[in-house]
Design an enzyme around this catalytic site. Structure first.
Site, PDB file in Angstrom:
ATOM      1  N   LYS A 270       1.271  -1.308  -0.134  1.00 19.22           N
ATOM      2  CA  LYS A 270      -0.066  -0.174  -0.066  1.00 19.22           C
ATOM      3  C   LYS A 270       0.942   1.548   0.186  1.00 19.22           C
ATOM      4  O   LYS A 270       0.421   2.248  -0.817  1.00 19.22           O
ATOM      5  CB  LYS A 270      -1.221   0.277   1.195  1.00 19.22           C
ATOM      6  CG  LYS A 270      -2.276  -1.190   1.136  1.00 19.22           C
ATOM      7  CD  LYS A 270      -3.384  -1.127   1.925  1.00 19.22           C
ATOM      8  CE  LYS A 270      -2.426  -0.324   2.961  1.00 19.22           C
ATOM      9  NZ  LYS A 270      -1.675  -2.096   3.414  1.00 19.22           N
TER      10      LYS A 270
ATOM     11  N   THR B 233       3.549   1.601  -1.037  1.00 12.69           N
ATOM     12  CA  THR B 233       4.545   1.537  -2.401  1.00 12.69           C
ATOM     13  C   THR B 233       3.485   2.058  -3.440  1.00 12.69           C
ATOM     14  O   THR B 233       3.786   2.907  -4.626  1.00 12.69           O
ATOM     15  CB  THR B 233       4.880   0.159  -2.987  1.00 12.69           C
ATOM     16  OG1 THR B 233       6.227  -0.421  -1.602  1.00 12.69           O
ATOM     17  CG2 THR B 233       5.378   0.258  -4.358  1.00 12.69           C
TER      18      THR B 233
ATOM     19  N   ARG C 271       2.106   7.149   7.433  1.00 17.83           N
ATOM     20  CA  ARG C 271       2.240   6.827   8.912  1.00 17.83           C
ATOM     21  C   ARG C 271       3.835   6.582   8.946  1.00 17.83           C
ATOM     22  O   ARG C 271       4.714   5.743   7.895  1.00 17.83           O
ATOM     23  CB  ARG C 271       1.885   5.256   9.853  1.00 17.83           C
ATOM     24  CG  ARG C 271      -0.362   6.088   8.673  1.00 17.83           C
ATOM     25  CD  ARG C 271      -0.649   4.191   9.536  1.00 17.83           C
ATOM     26  NE  ARG C 271      -0.587   3.554   7.981  1.00 17.83           N
ATOM     27  CZ  ARG C 271      -0.611   2.645   8.178  1.00 17.83           C
ATOM     28  NH1 ARG C 271      -0.762   1.890   9.009  1.00 17.83           N
ATOM     29  NH2 ARG C 271      -0.358   1.562   6.905  1.00 17.83           N
TER      30      ARG C 271
ATOM     31  N   LYS D  51       8.227  -6.943   9.062  1.00 16.52           N
ATOM     32  CA  LYS D  51       7.810  -6.286   7.874  1.00 16.52           C
ATOM     33  C   LYS D  51       8.690  -5.600   7.424  1.00 16.52           C
ATOM     34  O   LYS D  51       9.337  -5.400   6.133  1.00 16.52           O
ATOM     35  CB  LYS D  51       6.710  -6.000   8.098  1.00 16.52           C
ATOM     36  CG  LYS D  51       5.410  -5.354   7.259  1.00 16.52           C
ATOM     37  CD  LYS D  51       4.186  -4.564   7.501  1.00 16.52           C
ATOM     38  CE  LYS D  51       3.710  -4.657   6.504  1.00 16.52           C
ATOM     39  NZ  LYS D  51       3.336  -3.514   5.588  1.00 16.52           N
TER      40      LYS D  51
ATOM     41  N   ALA E  77      -3.456  -0.357  12.266  1.00 11.41           N
ATOM     42  CA  ALA E  77      -4.428  -0.757  11.779  1.00 11.41           C
ATOM     43  C   ALA E  77      -5.374  -2.491  12.672  1.00 11.41           C
ATOM     44  O   ALA E  77      -6.528  -2.082  13.160  1.00 11.41           O
ATOM     45  CB  ALA E  77      -4.715  -0.944  11.068  1.00 11.41           C
TER      46      ALA E  77
ATOM     47  N   PHE F 293      -3.520  -2.164   6.596  1.00 15.31           N
ATOM     48  CA  PHE F 293      -4.062  -4.009   5.816  1.00 15.31           C
ATOM     49  C   PHE F 293      -4.954  -3.449   5.338  1.00 15.31           C
ATOM     50  O   PHE F 293      -4.904  -2.800   4.159  1.00 15.31           O
ATOM     51  CB  PHE F 293      -4.014  -4.159   7.679  1.00 15.31           C
ATOM     52  CG  PHE F 293      -2.986  -4.326   8.532  1.00 15.31           C
ATOM     53  CD1 PHE F 293      -1.752  -4.552   7.892  1.00 15.31           C
ATOM     54  CD2 PHE F 293      -3.069  -4.211   9.826  1.00 15.31           C
ATOM     55  CE1 PHE F 293      -0.653  -5.841   8.892  1.00 15.31           C
ATOM     56  CE2 PHE F 293      -1.213  -4.009  10.723  1.00 15.31           C
ATOM     57  CZ  PHE F 293      -0.586  -4.481  10.052  1.00 15.31           C
TER      58      PHE F 293
ATOM     59  N   PHE G 283       4.024  -7.696  -9.457  1.00 18.80           N
ATOM     60  CA  PHE G 283       4.918  -8.595  -9.118  1.00 18.80           C
ATOM     61  C   PHE G 283       5.800  -9.791 -10.263  1.00 18.80           C
ATOM     62  O   PHE G 283       5.299  -9.500 -11.530  1.00 18.80           O
ATOM     63  CB  PHE G 283       5.270  -9.394  -8.547  1.00 18.80           C
ATOM     64  CG  PHE G 283       4.605  -9.175  -6.717  1.00 18.80           C
ATOM     65  CD1 PHE G 283       5.639  -9.933  -5.616  1.00 18.80           C
ATOM     66  CD2 PHE G 283       4.306  -7.886  -6.808  1.00 18.80           C
ATOM     67  CE1 PHE G 283       5.113  -9.232  -4.440  1.00 18.80           C
ATOM     68  CE2 PHE G 283       4.419  -7.520  -5.450  1.00 18.80           C
ATOM     69  CZ  PHE G 283       4.368  -8.069  -4.318  1.00 18.80           C
TER      70      PHE G 283
ATOM     71  N   TRP H 116       6.657   0.220  -8.694  1.00 19.63           N
ATOM     72  CA  TRP H 116       8.220  -0.875  -7.661  1.00 19.63           C
ATOM     73  C   TRP H 116       9.547  -0.402  -9.040  1.00 19.63           C
ATOM     74  O   TRP H 116      10.184  -0.289  -8.520  1.00 19.63           O
ATOM     75  CB  TRP H 116       7.803  -2.312  -7.803  1.00 19.63           C
ATOM     76  CG  TRP H 116       8.884  -2.739  -6.583  1.00 19.63           C
ATOM     77  CD1 TRP H 116       9.231  -2.524  -5.300  1.00 19.63           C
ATOM     78  CD2 TRP H 116       9.832  -3.470  -7.856  1.00 19.63           C
ATOM     79  NE1 TRP H 116      10.070  -3.130  -5.263  1.00 19.63           N
ATOM     80  CE2 TRP H 116       9.887  -4.251  -5.942  1.00 19.63           C
ATOM     81  CE3 TRP H 116       9.599  -4.112  -8.538  1.00 19.63           C
ATOM     82  CZ2 TRP H 116      11.676  -5.059  -5.784  1.00 19.63           C
ATOM     83  CZ3 TRP H 116      11.090  -5.387  -8.159  1.00 19.63           C
ATOM     84  CH2 TRP H 116      11.860  -5.916  -7.329  1.00 19.63           C
TER      85      TRP H 116
END
Length: 965
Positions: A421, A423, A445, A456, A675, A706, A788, A817
């Site tokens: 999210k 990214t 955030r 993560k 979240a 999330f 991806f 990306w």
């Protein structure tokens, strides 16, 4: 001095009795002296001299024009009133009464025009450094729009003159203003009022055509000399400049048609050197201060213009410059289209690590970025080279500016590694601004140290769509989370300390310590007076309270079993989930079970994210409920007397942090609640400031944590209620790997993610469900498929087709990306089109009508798909208590696993017909929501077997961080 001053001063004089010094008698005496001198001088003039009325009319015209311009400005800005500051060295006010008169002139002209003027008097022995220090203070004072100096000639060093901000230099003495004048950009700078007065008087009062005239400027120096020469040359004059001691002075005086005296004439130079009929203009005073040289000889020529004429008109022209300064200042306050210099990307293949990409791009200096997006110099506080805090005053400045479009980035139920999210958020704003030339702002955030060193990793985005420098983003930033930790734990310490002291002291001893005798006087603090008022005790003298009132005031009677306030730490530490405190000898047997939460789960973090001003934050911090007393009433931070201290600790954290993307577009990083255990959104303040800065046609893209079932739901039902902002679009992030997992594939981890290549794509039901959740709120959805390198074209096409069938406005594959904003241009276009449609936003429930239980059930059934809820006895008891205490009308913030729509992390896809267990309920009254815990949800995450910190290191030679991702 003084032959023409009284006529204008009589017109501009303030009403009698209203001035300083107890009336106007002193001023009338001074003006009477000027009238007498005026008559004597006028009688000595030749008949060919100009009339005082003609000269006074020039002053009146300048003042009237300035007054009209200011009135027009104030029609749109009623509260606007420019302020002129004049720095004076007091010895010059004592030497000559002319200084007092000049002060009167400035005061009267300012009042007549509608300006304010403030005189700053420095001691006679003030040094250069002290004068510069005063100038620098005024430079940074946003209430002052112009600055003039009344100091002696010997103090006018280059350091002093160029300490002035050019935009406040209404006397036109700085190198920048002089340079613009010489270059021909007079409309962009301030021109010396004295030099301009000379030209005006020659042309309009004497009626001289300056074209072709030979002008000699004698005894002038510095900026006055430069300004006079420039202005005369623009008029076609042949200008000479000379000092009084020049050997060729007599010859030059004979040749000149016009002589301008820039300083007092030495006695040894005879008047006969000036040819009869020559126009002589005398401005022989300190040209910056307006101080007339008291000992300067009176020169009587038919074409003489005395120094008081120049002083009076120069004062009026300074006022004119002040009005221009105010107009420029107002123009700068308004929103204007960005002139953003975007940074170029040169993507590599294969894509390097995030930290290598971040280090490969040199960010713009943050003050340059701030200026590009319309922030003023006094609205930022710089931290290093690449980040800054933005002051909340920008909201007041831009309060009349229309907001831009408001876009939320949410996601499907993610894998433990997340679906990108952040990214997508960065890629989208890079596409909007760097490639479609649309103002856009990302609001993210701040990452917690927990995931950064846990599983993560960081939260700066990834690949060629990230915030830079990413190590500064992920580590400490400007210390906001540390401030929250400090404030939270101060409050925790206050709770247990208060219980200890109440258990070990009598009412009288407790009261005497709470309201101590200081220098023989006992006084309540401000927050104690507020507590007295809350208790209905209308007394302010500590000695007048009755024994009953003393006990009522001094004892909070906290019931230890009801304490909900926990200590926090910004580290995943599972062994702090349950602790025992108070086992030391000094705690005198008082111990209880407690726990640590992670800092981002603190209510103070939620307050930071939901507040809209410093005053609102203080009020919210004071309302935070930490426990109940023994009679069942809530105990707050205000009751503990700690609110002011908490606000002090949070005073800098409330300001959003400004950074930039890889392509040089702006980002706000502010607040960081999870979240799954909090409301999971960045701050209201960051969003509000960004919406003003981008302008009506711009976009603010903010993310929710999330999946849409928790982060997005809380964004709508909690954050939008607090902010009053209405979203235009939801961008729902999905990945093929997550949909394969929801279709029955194995759980994703960093070590087995490539096993998804052969797994069938049959988990699109989760994507369809998340689209339906967004549609409950009436907001159009654009699906962003984060592609991806292992995804096939067929898989990408299938997901996009299924998303549109499920009701998405559009579904777009994204490649940010690997290539940056260029890879999300299609997404940007889809978002822009969706935002042009009318939003039919609505809340999921009415907070006022429904009970706490009904609101919990509504979320469980409508959003998660549960059959019903099940409340534990403890949860029911808490709900009953909060309802009885008057908190039943607050929205709900569910603490639930982010790995499933249900309460069970291993239930993928779209679980159905399950009962949602509510194990506990807490109240975040300051933040403004009720906080149910679903199932075995923990508010302190734990570290995995192999945390991220194994790969994080520091190169001790280069001091570069290694291993962040």
């Amino acid at each position: 001095m003084g032959t023409r001053l009284p006529l204008v001063l009589r017109q501009l004089r303030r009403p009698s009795g209203g001035g300083r010094g107890g009336g106007s008698g002193g001023r009338e005496d001074l003006l009477g002296q000027r009238r007498l001198l005026d008559g004597q001088t006028r009688s000595s003039r030749s008949p060919g001299g100009r009339t005082p009325a003609a000269r006074d009319s020039i002053v009146r015209e300048v003042i009237q024009n300035s007054k009209e311009v200011l009135s027009l400005l104030q029609e749109k800005n009623p509260a606007f009133k420019p302020v002129l500051a004049m720095i004076q060295v007091t010895i010059f006010m004592l030497l000559c009464c002319d200084d007092n008169l000049m002060q009167e002139i400035n005061q009267n002209l300012s009042e007549e025009t509608g300006l304010n003027i403030t005189h700053i008097c420095l001691p006679p022995d003030s040094s250069e450094a002290e004068i510069i220090d005063e100038i620098l203070k005024i430079n940074e004072d946003t209430r002052i729009h112009g600055l003039a100096l009344q100091i002696s000639e010997n103090l006018f060093s280059n350091k002093v003159l160029n300490a002035l901000k050019p935009e406040k230099d209404v006397d036109g003495v700085t190198d920048i203003n002089l340079g613009k004048l010489v270059r021909g950009d007079a409309h962009e700078c301030f021109v010396s009022p004295v030099a301009k007065a000379v030209i005006e008087l020659l042309e309009k009062s004497v009626g001289v055509n300056l074209d072709g005239k030979k002008i000699l400027v004698v005894g002038a120096h510095g900026s006055l000399e430069a300004a006079l020469q420039c202005l005369f040359q623009r008029k076609g004059s042949m200008t000479m400049s000379s000092q009084w001691k020049t050997p060729q002075l007599q010859r030059k005086l004979h040749e000149a048609d016009i002589v301008v005296l820039g300083s007092p004439k030495p006695e040894e130079i005879p008047l006969t050197w000036i040819q009869p009929g020559t126009t002589v203009l005398n401005c022989s005073h300190d040209f910056l201060s307006g101080k007339v040289g008291c000992g300067s000889p009176r020169i009587h020529f038919g074409g003489l213009i005395e120094e008081d004429d120049v002083s009076l008109l120069a004062a009026a022209l300074r006022i004119q410059n002040m009005v221009s300064s105010g107009r420029r200042w107002l123009r700068e306050q308004q929103h204007r289209r960005w002139r953003l210099h975007c940074l170029k990307l040169q993507p590599l293949s294969p894509v390097p690590s995030d930290i290598e990409i971040s280090r490969g791009q040199t960010p713009k200096a943050v003050d340059v970025l701030a200026k590009e997006i319309g922030l003023l110099a006094d609205e930022i506080e710089i931290y290093g080279k690449s980040k800054a805090k933005v002051r909340l005053s920008v909201l007041e400045r831009l309060k009349n500016q229309a907001d831009g479009k408001y876009v939320l980035v949410a996601g499907i139920t993610p894998t433990p590694l997340g679906e990108g999210k952040s990214t997508v958020t960065i890629g989208l704003v890079q596409a909007l601004t760097a490639h479609l030339n649309v103002n856009s702002f990302a609001c993210l955030r701040q990452p917690s140290q927990g995931p950064t060193f846990g599983v993560k990793g960081g939260a700066a985005g990834g690949g060629y769509a990230q915030v830079i420098p990413m190590e500064e983003f992920n580590l400490h930033l400007t210390g906001d989370i540390h401030a929250i930790t400090a404030a939270n734990n101060l409050l925790a310490a206050a709770i247990d300390t208060r219980i200890l002291h109440e258990n070990t002291q009598t009412d009288k001893a407790l009261y005497n310590r709470l309201v101590p005798l200081v220098n023989g006087v006992r006084e309540f603090s401000e927050i104690q007076l507020a507590r007295l008022k809350k208790l209905g005790i209308n007394k302010t003298d500590p000695s007048t309270l009755t024994e009953e009132e003393v006990s009522k005031f001094a004892r909070l009677d906290i019931n230890p079993s009801t304490i909900t306030w926990q200590r926090v730490l910004d580290t995943n530490d599972r062994f702090l989930r349950k602790i025992t405190i108070g086992q030391g000898n000094t705690e005198k047997g008082y111990s209880r079970q407690a726990q640590f939460d992670i800092t981002v789960a603190s209510e103070i973090m939620a307050v930071l994210a939901l507040t809209d001003s410093l005053a609102d934050m203080k009020a919210r911090l004071g309302r935070m409920v930490v426990a109940s007393d023994k009679s069942g009433q809530p105990v707050t931070a205000d009751d503990l007397g700690v609110t002011g201290a908490l606000t002090v600790l949070m005073k800098d954290a409330i300001k959003p942090n400004l950074m930039q993307t890889l392509e040089g577009t702006p980002v706000f990083v502010h607040a960081g609640p999870f979240a799954n255990i909090a409301h999971g959104n960045s701050s209201v303040l960051a969003d509000k400031i960004a919406l003003k800065l981008v302008g009506e046609e711009g976009f603010v893209v903010t993310e929710a944590g999330f999946g849409a079932d928790i982060g997005m739901e809380k964004f709508f039902n909690i954050k939008c209620r607090a902010s009053g902002l209405v979203p235009n679009v939801v961008v729902l992030v999905a990945t093929v790997r997550a949909l394969k997992m929801h279709g029955g594939g194995p759980s994703v981890s960093a070590h087995i993610k490539f096993r998804y290549v052969k797994t069938e794509l049959n988990g699109c039901c989760n994507l369809q469900k998340q689209i339906q959740i967004a549609q409950l709120f009436g907001v159009p959805v654009v699906v962003a498929l984060n592609v991806f390198k292992t995804d096939t074209r067929a898989e990408v096409d299938l997901v996009c087709e299924l998303a549109k069938r499920a009701g998405a406005f559009d579904a777009v594959p994204c490649y940010h990306w690997s290539v940056g904003g260029k890879g999300s241009v299609d997404l940007a276009r889809a978002v822009r089109e969706a935002a042009s449609k009318r939003s039919r936003f609505q809340f999921l429930y009415d907070v006022q009508v429904r009970s706490i239980v009904d609101k919990i059930r509504t979320i469980a059934q409508a959003v998660y798909g549960a059959k019903d809820i099940e409340l534990s006895p403890e949860a029911q008891a808490k709900i009953d208590r909060y309802t009885q205490q008057g908190f039943g009308n607050l929205p709900i913030c569910m603490a639930k696993t982010h790995l499933s729509l249900s309460h069970q992390p291993d239930k993928k896809g779209v679980p159905r017909d399950f009962i949602l267990p509510i194990s506990d309920v807490r109240a975040s009254i300051g933040a403004g929501f009720i906080y149910p815990l679903v199932g075995t949800m923990s508010t302190m995450p734990g570290l995995p077997t192999r945390p991220c910190f194994y790969d994080i290191d520091l190169d001790t030679k280069t001091e570069q961080v290694k291993g962040l991702f």
